[in-house]
Scaffold this motif. Structure first.
Motif, mmCIF file in Angstrom:
data_model
loop_
_atom_site.group_PDB
_atom_site.id
_atom_site.type_symbol
_atom_site.label_atom_id
_atom_site.label_comp_id
_atom_site.label_asym_id
_atom_site.label_seq_id
_atom_site.Cartn_x
_atom_site.Cartn_y
_atom_site.Cartn_z
ATOM 1 N N LEU A 82 -19.937 8.825 -15.706
ATOM 2 C CA LEU A 82 -18.543 8.747 -16.154
ATOM 3 C C LEU A 82 -18.357 7.530 -17.057
ATOM 4 O O LEU A 82 -17.749 7.597 -18.125
ATOM 5 N N MET A 83 -18.913 6.409 -16.610
ATOM 6 C CA MET A 83 -18.821 5.174 -17.390
ATOM 7 C C MET A 83 -19.475 5.356 -18.768
ATOM 8 O O MET A 83 -18.933 4.937 -19.789
ATOM 9 N N ALA A 84 -20.650 6.001 -18.792
ATOM 10 C CA ALA A 84 -21.357 6.197 -20.056
ATOM 11 C C ALA A 84 -20.537 7.087 -20.981
ATOM 12 O O ALA A 84 -20.445 6.839 -22.181
ATOM 13 N N LEU A 85 -19.935 8.112 -20.411
ATOM 14 C CA LEU A 85 -19.114 9.006 -21.230
ATOM 15 C C LEU A 85 -17.973 8.226 -21.879
ATOM 16 O O LEU A 85 -17.743 8.315 -23.086
ATOM 17 N N LEU A 86 -17.272 7.433 -21.075
ATOM 18 C CA LEU A 86 -16.083 6.747 -21.572
ATOM 19 C C LEU A 86 -16.429 5.581 -22.493
ATOM 20 O O LEU A 86 -15.819 5.394 -23.539
ATOM 21 N N CYS A 87 -17.420 4.787 -22.088
ATOM 22 C CA CYS A 87 -17.666 3.539 -22.819
ATOM 23 C C CYS A 87 -18.731 3.677 -23.900
ATOM 24 O O CYS A 87 -18.657 3.023 -24.927
ATOM 25 N N VAL A 88 -19.745 4.497 -23.648
ATOM 26 C CA VAL A 88 -20.823 4.583 -24.625
ATOM 27 C C VAL A 88 -20.528 5.682 -25.643
ATOM 28 O O VAL A 88 -20.584 5.462 -26.852
ATOM 29 N N ARG A 89 -20.173 6.888 -25.132
ATOM 30 C CA ARG A 89 -19.976 7.998 -26.062
ATOM 31 C C ARG A 89 -18.636 7.892 -26.778
ATOM 32 O O ARG A 89 -18.549 7.958 -27.993
ATOM 33 N N ILE A 90 -17.566 7.696 -25.971
ATOM 34 C CA ILE A 90 -16.236 7.641 -26.593
ATOM 35 C C ILE A 90 -15.941 6.236 -27.126
ATOM 36 O O ILE A 90 -15.153 6.078 -28.044
ATOM 37 N N GLY A 91 -16.597 5.237 -26.574
ATOM 38 C CA GLY A 91 -16.446 3.890 -27.129
ATOM 39 C C GLY A 91 -15.216 3.144 -26.645
ATOM 40 O O GLY A 91 -14.687 2.298 -27.355
ATOM 41 N N LEU A 92 -14.756 3.459 -25.433
ATOM 42 C CA LEU A 92 -13.617 2.701 -24.889
ATOM 43 C C LEU A 92 -14.083 1.318 -24.446
ATOM 44 O O LEU A 92 -15.272 1.070 -24.294
ATOM 45 N N ASN A 93 -13.122 0.454 -24.190
ATOM 46 C CA ASN A 93 -13.444 -0.920 -23.826
ATOM 47 C C ASN A 93 -14.193 -0.992 -22.500
ATOM 48 O O ASN A 93 -13.747 -0.514 -21.467
ATOM 49 N N GLN A 94 -15.356 -1.636 -22.531
ATOM 50 C CA GLN A 94 -16.240 -1.642 -21.371
ATOM 51 C C GLN A 94 -15.666 -2.434 -20.201
ATOM 52 O O GLN A 94 -15.873 -2.088 -19.039
ATOM 53 N N ILE A 95 -14.949 -3.477 -20.506
ATOM 54 C CA ILE A 95 -14.418 -4.311 -19.427
ATOM 55 C C ILE A 95 -13.280 -3.589 -18.714
ATOM 56 O O ILE A 95 -13.237 -3.507 -17.488
ATOM 57 N N VAL A 96 -12.383 -3.017 -19.511
ATOM 58 C CA VAL A 96 -11.240 -2.320 -18.915
ATOM 59 C C VAL A 96 -11.725 -1.159 -18.052
ATOM 60 O O VAL A 96 -11.326 -1.007 -16.897
ATOM 61 N N ILE A 97 -12.604 -0.340 -18.605
ATOM 62 C CA ILE A 97 -13.091 0.830 -17.866
ATOM 63 C C ILE A 97 -13.865 0.373 -16.628
ATOM 64 O O ILE A 97 -13.721 0.940 -15.542
ATOM 65 N N GLY A 98 -14.669 -0.671 -16.788
ATOM 66 C CA GLY A 98 -15.460 -1.152 -15.662
ATOM 67 C C GLY A 98 -14.584 -1.600 -14.501
ATOM 68 O O GLY A 98 -14.821 -1.243 -13.349
ATOM 69 N N ILE A 99 -13.552 -2.348 -14.811
ATOM 70 C CA ILE A 99 -12.657 -2.817 -13.753
ATOM 71 C C ILE A 99 -11.922 -1.634 -13.128
ATOM 72 O O ILE A 99 -11.807 -1.527 -11.900
ATOM 73 N N ALA A 100 -11.470 -0.718 -13.978
ATOM 74 C CA ALA A 100 -10.748 0.446 -13.464
ATOM 75 C C ALA A 100 -11.642 1.243 -12.512
ATOM 76 O O ALA A 100 -11.218 1.650 -11.429
ATOM 77 N N LEU A 101 -12.889 1.459 -12.906
ATOM 78 C CA LEU A 101 -13.803 2.217 -12.055
ATOM 79 C C LEU A 101 -14.013 1.505 -10.727
ATOM 80 O O LEU A 101 -13.974 2.127 -9.662
ATOM 81 N N THR A 102 -14.216 0.202 -10.801
ATOM 82 C CA THR A 102 -14.464 -0.554 -9.571
ATOM 83 C C THR A 102 -13.277 -0.465 -8.622
ATOM 84 O O THR A 102 -13.412 -0.093 -7.447
ATOM 85 N N LEU A 103 -12.085 -0.755 -9.136
ATOM 86 C CA LEU A 103 -10.900 -0.718 -8.274
ATOM 87 C C LEU A 103 -10.674 0.683 -7.732
ATOM 88 O O LEU A 103 -10.411 0.887 -6.546
ATOM 89 N N GLY A 104 -10.787 1.678 -8.613
ATOM 90 C CA GLY A 104 -10.546 3.055 -8.208
ATOM 91 C C GLY A 104 -11.497 3.488 -7.109
ATOM 92 O O GLY A 104 -11.088 4.079 -6.108
ATOM 93 N N LEU A 105 -12.780 3.160 -7.263
ATOM 94 C CA LEU A 105 -13.768 3.637 -6.292
ATOM 95 C C LEU A 105 -13.703 2.856 -4.989
ATOM 96 O O LEU A 105 -13.965 3.417 -3.921
ATOM 97 N N GLU A 106 -13.343 1.596 -5.059
ATOM 98 C CA GLU A 106 -13.158 0.851 -3.813
ATOM 99 C C GLU A 106 -12.046 1.497 -2.988
ATOM 100 O O GLU A 106 -12.178 1.724 -1.782
ATOM 101 N N GLY A 107 -10.966 1.839 -3.675
ATOM 102 C CA GLY A 107 -9.854 2.488 -2.989
ATOM 103 C C GLY A 107 -10.243 3.862 -2.464
ATOM 104 O O GLY A 107 -9.995 4.205 -1.306
ATOM 105 N N LEU A 108 -10.904 4.628 -3.312
ATOM 106 C CA LEU A 108 -11.255 6.000 -2.958
ATOM 107 C C LEU A 108 -12.196 6.048 -1.750
ATOM 108 O O LEU A 108 -11.986 6.831 -0.817
ATOM 109 N N THR A 109 -13.218 5.194 -1.771
ATOM 110 C CA THR A 109 -14.164 5.229 -0.647
ATOM 111 C C THR A 109 -13.490 4.767 0.644
ATOM 112 O O THR A 109 -13.755 5.310 1.717
ATOM 113 N N ALA A 110 -12.580 3.785 0.536
ATOM 114 C CA ALA A 110 -11.859 3.332 1.728
ATOM 115 C C ALA A 110 -11.027 4.476 2.301
ATOM 116 O O ALA A 110 -11.000 4.723 3.508
#
Ligand code: ADP
Ligand code: MG
Lengths: 311, 516
Positions: A82-110
């Motif tokens: 997912l990260m590669a799709l958003l940040c590498v292929r589409i070229g979105l900001n790596q820091i923003v997406i990275g933080i979003a993924l981390t927060l989202g998945l921490e919440g989701l797994t909890a």
């Protein structure tokens, strides 16, 4: 209760250091490849927690540690995709997406853990240990360093594998080009997006594996937010290592030692406030940053999405 | 039929190819035939759209209109690897080497990822290609340690390593020595005789006339004229140059007349260098007891083959490189102990040849680049706070005075053409209190109009009584401007020649190692 100096205590301390170092080592080696290829993978914490959660659930229901590791790594790879799709292929900001993924998945797994187990935290049995013949019988060091789960030795062996990949293989050269001058790689006929995607997926696999180890072997259970910044420590390690896998190992052992000390000091009932003891790993981070941070040299194109023909 | 069985056959044909970028048509319905057995020269000023055309042929850009035919059939070139597989090899205008990798690793770049780079085989093939070119390639050297000229040589060799059918050289001679250029010309000749097609992009009319079988001229994105082989052969050289200049600029040749600025009879040395030595590094020569003096209003040229210590000399003078011994005296003051900033304040200014890498910050606006070395200082910064209005007003003024062609002072400087970046640099370095100015390859990569403007600017600087050190690998340039020309070889000055009749030959002999 043994004193600080007793052999058993020392062995336990070292054993704990190795156990705590392994997730950091896996995360650091993984992050290192992304960074080499020019992707700052902040989502690694999210990949780790996913690996920890899926790894635990899979080992818990199947009773197999190996299946747990595999599932954990696969979970990390899925997040990385997912990260590669958003940040590498589409070229979105790596820091923003990275933080979003981390927060989202921490919440989701909890959340998922809460649905499944409510407020109980079931444990796995102790992981099976593979003693290394002869070495395991050395006093103190033997039981500290050479009586671990097989995956520990494999993780350390990965250091050698990574050195070989970076120094000796075409892929290693391609990775470095992708991070330092992606346009040069592109005009040489190698797809930068694919190279970087491969690196990010590898990071995901390593982080997922690290997470699974942390939950299943290190702790023996899953608790929400169990990774507790291990992924971020991996980022620090990768940055300080300046592209050298060996330094990731050294750094992981230093941090692992601090983490282990924290636990050991509490167990030994040393008369220092726990808050201070728990700061130890982070003090170590700061000390290492002060000592080596200035010399850290990062790839020129780190964090910059590649777009062909742009200038 | 024809003399060469495959000559004259178009390998690549462009039909009405158009490429637009925001706010600009970079290529406007360009028609072009690129034939086997021909060196096709593409001429045009900076910004004419030459590199954009090449980007489409090498798969970096997709055309917005028109079609590209390969061997007569329409083929959209989808990617760089597709271009390579079609046999199109390119040496790009902008360096495409990875600075942190070695030369060998750069040459191996592009191999399939599962294959191991074969070093021994590579070394043999490189030697085979490089030797007849007179190029020496140190496979083990890290690219960042090579001079720009050496890097360009590596890129040419890399393109030749790939058995292309069409070889494109986008301003590939800008950093080569005259001898290297002549050898490249001979090599291109051999390649086209083997049936290859070569596209050769250059600013230099002389090279176009010497090497071209066919010359096309681009102007503002349009193909404004072509001189086919038959006509090219029948034209006298002077007539040919006139015709091309007329096509390119719509103006007549001859404005590059030699005009060495007159000097007041004041022989006091303004900049004096004594026994300046710099330690050698594994890949660059050091400096060996360099001594010279430059008077008020004098232009001293430094001639020599690229990579003989020119950059080290410039950097040692500017204070960017540590000298092991020697002294530098500016206007009677020893400035040896001063750092870069101190020397600058004393009036010593340095214009680097690495305009984008070292001279400017490409992503910063033109305005800030003018004042890059005064950031945080009054009057443009007050207590560390930027005074935007003053900066903008000053920047507008400089833009006008130095005739910088930019959409606005807030445009990132990296978007400008090389000539205009150079003007920004000159404007900055000549600002208040300049006494002696060091130019390192000031016209490298500039088009004719900007080259002439820059040379005139340098003459004016000397005319104002400043001391000028002009480092250049272009002998014609030195002969057209300098009062005296010193020759650098292997890090030492091997002789100094006063400019005048026969100076060119004497300097040339010193350059190739024969005493004048
Ligand atoms: N990637 C790009 N994005 C925007 N503008 C571009 C890009 N590439 C080239 N241009 C513009 O297209 C024009 C032609 O540029 P170029 O092909 O580099 O000219 P040349 O090689 O003849 O000097 C210039 O005005 C340049 O600013
Ligand atoms: Mg160009």
């Amino acid at each position: 209760m043994g004193g600080f100096a007793s052999d058993t205590f020392l062995a336990a301390l070292l054993f704990g250091a190795v156990t705590a170092a392994i997730p950091l080592l896996l995360a650091g080696l993984g992050e290192q490849m992304s960074e080499k290829a020019g992707v700052l993978n902040i989502g690694i914490e999210g990949m780790m927690i996913t690996g920890a959660y899926l790894g635990f659930v899979s080992a818990y229901y199947s009773g197999s540690f190996w299946l747990g590791f595999l599932t954990g790594a696969a979970g990390g790879v899925a997040v990385a995709a997912l990260m590669a799709l958003l940040c590498v292929r589409i070229g979105l900001n790596q820091i923003v997406i990275g933080i979003a993924l981390t927060l989202g998945l921490e919440g989701l797994t909890a959340l998922l853990h809460h649905f499944q187990f409510s407020r109980s935290y079931p444990r796995l049995p102790a992981a099976e240990v593979t003693p290394i013949p002869l070495l395991a019988d050395i006093p103190v060091l033997g039981s500290a360093l050479f009586r671990h789960h097989l995956i520990v030795y494999l993780a350390v062996a990965m250091v050698v594998v990574m050195i070989w990949v970076y120094r000796r293989t075409q892929f290693g050269i391609n990775l470095q080009a992708a991070g330092d001058k992606p346009a040069a790689l592109d005009v040489a006929g190698i797809d930068v997006i694919r190279t970087r995607t491969a690196a990010v997926l590898f990071t995901g696999g390593m982080a997922g594996l690290g997470g699974a180890y942390l939950a299943n072997v290190g702790a023996g259970l899953f608790i929400p937010f169990i990774t507790n910044g291990a992924g971020f420590l991996g980022i620090v390690l990768a940055m300080l290592a300046r592209g050298q896998p060996v330094w990731v190992l050294v750094g992981a052992l230093v941090f692992g030692g601090c983490l282990s000390m924290t636990t050991a000091a509490q167990v030994a009932g040393v008369n220092i406030p726990t808050d201070v003891i728990q700061m130890l790993p982070f003090l170590a981070v700061m000390a290492m940053l002060v000592l080596f941070g200035r010399r850290a040299s990062l790839p020129a194109a780190l964090g910059i999405p590649y777009e062909r023909g742009a200038r | 039929m024809m003399e060469h069985p495959r000559a004259g056959l178009p390998i690549v044909t462009l039909e009405g190819v158009t490429k637009r970028f925001p706010g600009i048509v970079a290529n406007d319905r360009v028609d072009l035939d690129i034939c086997a057995g021909e060196v096709h020269v593409l001429l045009g000023e900076n910004g004419a759209g030459k590199s954009t055309l090449i980007a489409m042929l090498s798969g970096l850009q997709q055309p917005d209109g028109g079609r590209i035919l390969i061997d007569g059939a329409e083929v959209p070139i989808r990617s760089p690897s597709h271009a390579l597989s079609l046999g199109i090899g390119t040496v790009f205008q902008h360096n495409m080497l990875v600075p942190t990798l070695t030369v060998a690793e750069n040459l191996a770049l592009g191999g399939r990822w599962w294959k191991r780079p074969r070093t021994a085989e590579l070394a043999a093939r490189v030697a085979e290609i490089a030797r007849p070119l007179g190029i020496e390639i140190n496979l083990g050297a890290r690219v960042s340690e090579l001079s720009l000229g050496e890097q360009q040589q590596v890129e040419i060799v890399r393109a030749l390593l790939r058995d292309s059918r069409l070889l494109i050289l986008d301003e590939a001679t800008s950093m080569l020595t005259p001898k290297g250029i002549a050898e490249l010309g001979a090599l291109m000749r051999r390649l086209v005789e083997r049936g290859l097609a070569v596209v050769f992009i250059t600013h230099k009319l002389g090279e176009a006339a010497d090497f071209g079988d066919r010359i096309s001229v681009l102007k503002l994105g349009r193909n404004v004229g072509e001189i086919p082989p038959e006509r090219l052969r029948s034209l006298e050289r002077a007539a040919l140059v006139d015709e091309i200049v007329a096509m390119m600029f719509g103006r007549q040749a001859g404005d590059d007349a030699v005009s060495i600025p007159p000097r007041a009879a004041n022989d006091d040395a303004l900049l004096e260098v004594r026994n300046l030595s710099v330690a050698a590094t594994p890949d660059a020569p050091g400096l060996d007891a360099i001594s010279f003096a430059i008077g008020h209003g004098e232009i001293l040229g430094i001639a020599g083959i690229d990579g003989n210590g020119q950059k080290q000399l410039a950097e040692a003078l500017a204070g960017q490189r540590q000298a092991v011994s020697g002294s530098v005296v500016l206007a009677g003051q020893e400035i040896n102990g001063l750092d870069v900033g101190g020397r600058r304040r004393q009036g010593l200014r340095y214009l680097t040849d690495d305009r984008l890498g070292e001279g400017t910050v490409g992503t910063f606006p033109v305005s800030i680049n003018y004042f890059l070395k005064e950031i945080g200082e009054p009057p443009l910064w007050r207590s560390g706070v930027e005074r935007s209005r003053e900066i903008e007003a000053r920047a507008r003024e400089l833009t006008r005075i130095y005739d910088v062609r930019t959409p606005g002072v807030s445009t990132p400087v990296g978007r400008l053409s090389g000539g205009n970046i150079q003007k920004v640099l000159i404007a900055r370095e000549l600002a208040d209190g300049a006494r002696a100015v060091i130019f390192n390859k000031p016209t490298y990569g500039l088009d004719l109009a900007n080259t002439l403007a820059t040379r005139q600017r340098i003459r004016d600087i000397a005319g104002q009584g400043l001391a000028v050190l002009l480092i250049s690998t272009d002998l014609e340039e030195l002969l057209s401007m300098c009062h005296r020309i010193a020759v650098i070889s292997q890090g030492s000055l091997v002789g100094t020649v006063p400019n005048g009749d026969g100076a060119g030959e004497r300097v040339g002999r010193l350059m190739i190692g024969i005493a004048a």
